[in-house]
Design a protein around this motif. Structure first.
Motif, PDB file in Angstrom:
ATOM      1  N   GLY A   1       0.793  -1.218   0.000  1.00  0.00           N
ATOM      2  CA  GLY A   1       0.000   0.000   0.000  1.00  0.00           C
ATOM      3  C   GLY A   1       0.822   1.262   0.000  1.00  0.00           C
ATOM      4  O   GLY A   1       0.412   2.283   0.586  1.00  0.00           O
ATOM      5  N   ALA A   2       1.999   1.230  -0.640  1.00  0.00           N
ATOM      6  CA  ALA A   2       2.864   2.404  -0.683  1.00  0.00           C
ATOM      7  C   ALA A   2       2.161   3.566  -1.372  1.00  0.00           C
ATOM      8  O   ALA A   2       1.480   3.392  -2.381  1.00  0.00           O
ATOM      9  CB  ALA A   2       4.160   2.073  -1.421  1.00  0.00           C
ATOM     10  N   VAL A   3       2.336   4.756  -0.801  1.00  0.00           N
ATOM     11  CA  VAL A   3       1.733   5.976  -1.343  1.00  0.00           C
ATOM     12  C   VAL A   3       2.845   6.867  -1.881  1.00  0.00           C
ATOM     13  O   VAL A   3       3.862   7.072  -1.223  1.00  0.00           O
ATOM     14  CB  VAL A   3       0.919   6.723  -0.265  1.00  0.00           C
ATOM     15  N   PHE A   4       2.640   7.403  -3.078  1.00  0.00           N
ATOM     16  CA  PHE A   4       3.663   8.222  -3.721  1.00  0.00           C
ATOM     17  C   PHE A   4       3.149   9.641  -3.916  1.00  0.00           C
ATOM     18  O   PHE A   4       2.024   9.852  -4.391  1.00  0.00           O
ATOM     19  CB  PHE A   4       4.051   7.625  -5.076  1.00  0.00           C
ATOM     20  N   ASP A   5       3.979  10.606  -3.557  1.00  0.00           N
ATOM     21  CA  ASP A   5       3.652  12.009  -3.738  1.00  0.00           C
ATOM     22  C   ASP A   5       3.766  12.370  -5.218  1.00  0.00           C
ATOM     23  O   ASP A   5       4.773  12.075  -5.876  1.00  0.00           O
ATOM     24  CB  ASP A   5       4.623  12.869  -2.917  1.00  0.00           C
ATOM     25  N   LYS A   6       2.744  13.003  -5.754  1.00  0.00           N
ATOM     26  CA  LYS A   6       2.714  13.309  -7.187  1.00  0.00           C
ATOM     27  C   LYS A   6       3.859  14.234  -7.586  1.00  0.00           C
ATOM     28  O   LYS A   6       4.470  14.069  -8.657  1.00  0.00           O
ATOM     29  CB  LYS A   6       1.373  13.931  -7.564  1.00  0.00           C
ATOM     30  N   ALA A   7       4.170  15.193  -6.739  1.00  0.00           N
ATOM     31  CA  ALA A   7       5.265  16.118  -7.047  1.00  0.00           C
ATOM     32  C   ALA A   7       6.595  15.380  -7.103  1.00  0.00           C
ATOM     33  O   ALA A   7       7.437  15.642  -7.980  1.00  0.00           O
ATOM     34  CB  ALA A   7       5.316  17.243  -6.017  1.00  0.00           C
ATOM     35  N   ALA A   8       6.794  14.434  -6.184  1.00  0.00           N
ATOM     36  CA  ALA A   8       8.039  13.666  -6.169  1.00  0.00           C
ATOM     37  C   ALA A   8       8.141  12.772  -7.405  1.00  0.00           C
ATOM     38  O   ALA A   8       9.227  12.610  -7.978  1.00  0.00           O
ATOM     39  CB  ALA A   8       8.124  12.824  -4.897  1.00  0.00           C
ATOM     40  N   LEU A   9       7.009  12.193  -7.814  1.00  0.00           N
ATOM     41  CA  LEU A   9       7.003  11.385  -9.034  1.00  0.00           C
ATOM     42  C   LEU A   9       7.364  12.231 -10.252  1.00  0.00           C
ATOM     43  O   LEU A   9       8.131  11.812 -11.120  1.00  0.00           O
ATOM     44  CB  LEU A   9       5.632  10.748  -9.238  1.00  0.00           C
ATOM     45  N   THR A  10       6.819  13.426 -10.308  1.00  0.00           N
ATOM     46  CA  THR A  10       7.116  14.325 -11.426  1.00  0.00           C
ATOM     47  C   THR A  10       8.594  14.688 -11.448  1.00  0.00           C
ATOM     48  O   THR A  10       9.229  14.716 -12.515  1.00  0.00           O
ATOM     49  CB  THR A  10       6.264  15.602 -11.325  1.00  0.00           C
TER      50      THR A  10
END
Length: 266
Positions: free
Chosen positions: A240-249
């Motif tokens: 259930g890992a959650v990823f920050d959209k800004a960090a992905l970008t």
């Protein structure tokens, strides 16, 4: 190189059961069965990874055989391990062709199309005359470098050497998909983007797990936390890992910039 007897017993038994049925269903003599992908490279995660198989037959398989294989893999792929399999014949391997022709292909990505064909009594997925698969260039390259012959003739006697330019075209095709799908499938996308970057930077042919481990130490330090999370999720240590959209970008933009620079230098 890994040996098949080093696989977890559950995985080995599953593969053995697949091959037992395929020997009965495939009317053409089987030249060999070959394993590539994460299981061959030591990065197999039972909860996430596919079992990646290539089967080579002496002569092309017929439509009735393809129908049997489709029914079989619809029933057994994902129970418990998803299977990606391509069946090719020797004539398709005698000289290198890119993209590469094939006789049969199944993966979970194709499941809905196979199920739709079955419901409609169609053979769209099975009619491979004139069709080709760009991904086989990547599969053959990994097989030639790090694959395992499960049975039959040795890899080097059966599979052609893939030109580096064709391998690069194949992995860049998947790379472009990852750029688009990083928010929908961050774990696969992050690790695969790094894998392509590492290949362009150092010529390393790696698994997604190896790429993640490399990325933790070789990407700028600011990206280490997101790569660690992706790697833990991939190997099943962080559900259930959650990823920050800004960090992905940010990691996507960084790798894409580096890849473009490396491609311009080639």
């Amino acid at each position: 190189m890994n040996e098949s007897n080093e696989f977890p017993v559950e995985v080995k038994n599953f593969i053995d059961s697949l091959l037992t049925v395929m020997r009965r269903q495939v009317e053409a003599p089987i030249i060999g069965v070959y394993l590539h992908g994460s299981l061959a490279m030591g990065g197999f995660n039972p909860a996430r990874s596919d079992i990646d198989l290539l089967v080579v037959t002496e002569t092309p398989i017929g439509m009735e055989t393809k129908k049997k294989l489709a029914v079989f893999f619809l029933e057994h792929s994902g129970s418990p391990y998803p299977v990606e399999i391509s069946v090719l014949n020797l004539a398709q391997l005698e000289e290198w062709k890119f993209p590469t022709p094939y006789d049969f292909h199944f993966s979970e990505y194709w499941r809905e199309r196979f199920e739709q064909d079955a419901a409609e009594g169609a053979t769209t997925c099975l009619d491979t005359e004139g069709k080709s698969d760009i991904d086989l260039a990547a599969h053959f390259t990994i097989l030639n470098h790090r694959g395992i012959c499960l049975e039959g003739r040795p890899i080097e006697e059966v599979f052609p050497v893939v030109p580096k330019a064709d391998y690069l075209t194949a992995i860049l095709d998947d790379y472009e998909d990852c750029l688009q799908k990083i928010f929908q499938d961050p774990v696969y996308s992050i690790l695969n983007l790094i894998r392509v970057y590492w290949y362009l930077k150092e010529g390393k042919i790696s698994s997604k797990q190896e790429a993640g481990e490399w990325g933790i130490w070789h990407l700028p330090e600011e990206f280490s936390p997101i790569v660690v999370v992706a790697l833990k999720a991939y190997v099943g240590e962080e559900l259930g890992a959650v990823f920050d959209k800004a960090a992905l970008t940010q990691i996507k933009d960084y790798i894409h910039s580096e890849v473009k620079h490396l491609l311009l230098k080639r």
